[in-house]
Design a protein around this motif. Sequence first.
Motif, PDB file in Angstrom:
ATOM      1  N   LYS A  92       0.846  -1.185   0.000  1.00 59.64           N
ATOM      2  CA  LYS A  92       0.000   0.000   0.000  1.00 59.64           C
ATOM      3  C   LYS A  92       0.886   1.241   0.000  1.00 59.64           C
ATOM      4  O   LYS A  92       1.805   1.355   0.817  1.00 59.64           O
ATOM      5  N   PHE A  93       0.620   2.144  -0.908  1.00 56.76           N
ATOM      6  CA  PHE A  93       1.307   3.426  -0.925  1.00 56.76           C
ATOM      7  C   PHE A  93       0.423   4.477  -0.256  1.00 56.76           C
ATOM      8  O   PHE A  93      -0.756   4.605  -0.588  1.00 56.76           O
ATOM      9  N   VAL A  94       0.990   5.191   0.690  1.00 54.63           N
ATOM     10  CA  VAL A  94       0.324   6.357   1.275  1.00 54.63           C
ATOM     11  C   VAL A  94       0.960   7.566   0.613  1.00 54.63           C
ATOM     12  O   VAL A  94       2.109   7.919   0.893  1.00 54.63           O
ATOM     13  N   LEU A  95       0.232   8.181  -0.312  1.00 50.72           N
ATOM     14  CA  LEU A  95       0.798   9.236  -1.155  1.00 50.72           C
ATOM     15  C   LEU A  95       0.678  10.603  -0.472  1.00 50.72           C
ATOM     16  O   LEU A  95      -0.056  11.495  -0.910  1.00 50.72           O
ATOM     17  N   GLU A  96       1.412  10.730   0.602  1.00 53.26           N
ATOM     18  CA  GLU A  96       1.478  11.975   1.363  1.00 53.26           C
ATOM     19  C   GLU A  96       2.896  12.148   1.890  1.00 53.26           C
ATOM     20  O   GLU A  96       3.672  11.189   1.954  1.00 53.26           O
ATOM     21  N   SER A  97       3.205  13.361   2.303  1.00 56.80           N
ATOM     22  CA  SER A  97       4.455  13.589   3.014  1.00 56.80           C
ATOM     23  C   SER A  97       4.353  12.939   4.395  1.00 56.80           C
ATOM     24  O   SER A  97       3.292  12.973   5.027  1.00 56.80           O
ATOM     25  N   SER A  98       5.444  12.348   4.862  1.00 55.84           N
ATOM     26  CA  SER A  98       5.389  11.592   6.119  1.00 55.84           C
ATOM     27  C   SER A  98       5.055  12.460   7.320  1.00 55.84           C
ATOM     28  O   SER A  98       4.505  11.968   8.308  1.00 55.84           O
ATOM     29  N   ASP A  99       5.374  13.757   7.265  1.00 55.56           N
ATOM     30  CA  ASP A  99       5.103  14.626   8.413  1.00 55.56           C
ATOM     31  C   ASP A  99       3.615  14.883   8.609  1.00 55.56           C
ATOM     32  O   ASP A  99       3.201  15.332   9.691  1.00 55.56           O
ATOM     33  N   THR A 100       2.797  14.601   7.594  1.00 55.15           N
ATOM     34  CA  THR A 100       1.346  14.695   7.753  1.00 55.15           C
ATOM     35  C   THR A 100       0.699  13.317   7.821  1.00 55.15           C
ATOM     36  O   THR A 100      -0.262  13.112   8.561  1.00 55.15           O
ATOM     37  N   ALA A 101       1.231  12.355   7.068  1.00 58.08           N
ATOM     38  CA  ALA A 101       0.631  11.015   7.019  1.00 58.08           C
ATOM     39  C   ALA A 101       0.798  10.266   8.338  1.00 58.08           C
ATOM     40  O   ALA A 101      -0.153   9.641   8.835  1.00 58.08           O
TER      41      ALA A 101
END
Length: 230
Positions: A92-101
């Motif tokens: 699964k890809f979480v297509l966000e910057s890690s500081d928000t995801a």
Amino acid sequence: MEAAIETLLSDRPSFHAWPDGRPANWSVAPAVLRFLVEQLEPGMSTLETGAGQTTVAFVIAGTHHVAVTPDAAQAERIEKYLDGLGIERDLKFVLESSDTALPAGRGIPDRLDFVFIDGAHRFPFPILDWYYTQERVPVGGMLAIDDFIMPSVRILYDFLLSEDDWELVQAFQVTAFFRRVGARENRWDWADQKINKPHLDMVKKKAERERRLQKQSFPFITWLRSREKD
């Protein structure tokens, strides 16, 4: 699994890109990929910040994997490569910057058996990536940090190296693997962390000097007060 990793190393696919769009290969070293797969077992819950050949390695190892990256084109290139290999996957890809995801926690498993930190390297991203995943890593779980010689990443490496809760398992040229060996409760904020021990020692020495000076001056203060009464 070993054959698939060797295919990956032989193919050297370029999943990254330079700002002008030219393909780039910023993968970890082959020895790191091999070592990574050796630590993984099918069915593990794993996560990485960033994505690349390590993502393929997690898939080859048969883990339930989450890759946090804001780069949709990169994710598409990885998926296309995996399709070519014909490997079934739980990816699964979480297509966000890690500081928000990661703080939001959407799509992030409660338990993470392995975390690979290799997303944005500018300060304080590596520390944020660790902070928002470390409580999900159980005792016995592992954490890897790439490019730890970079000053903005080295801070995290030095911290983990000093703590009793983590032990260094293996350090390659720029990639380090740690295992969680404890889950200590913090009781006295910064003073509980060994990285702050030099500062704590300084504070204790200063307090001891002040105590001795106060003790030495006590007779004079007593005499002075007696004179004030006269």
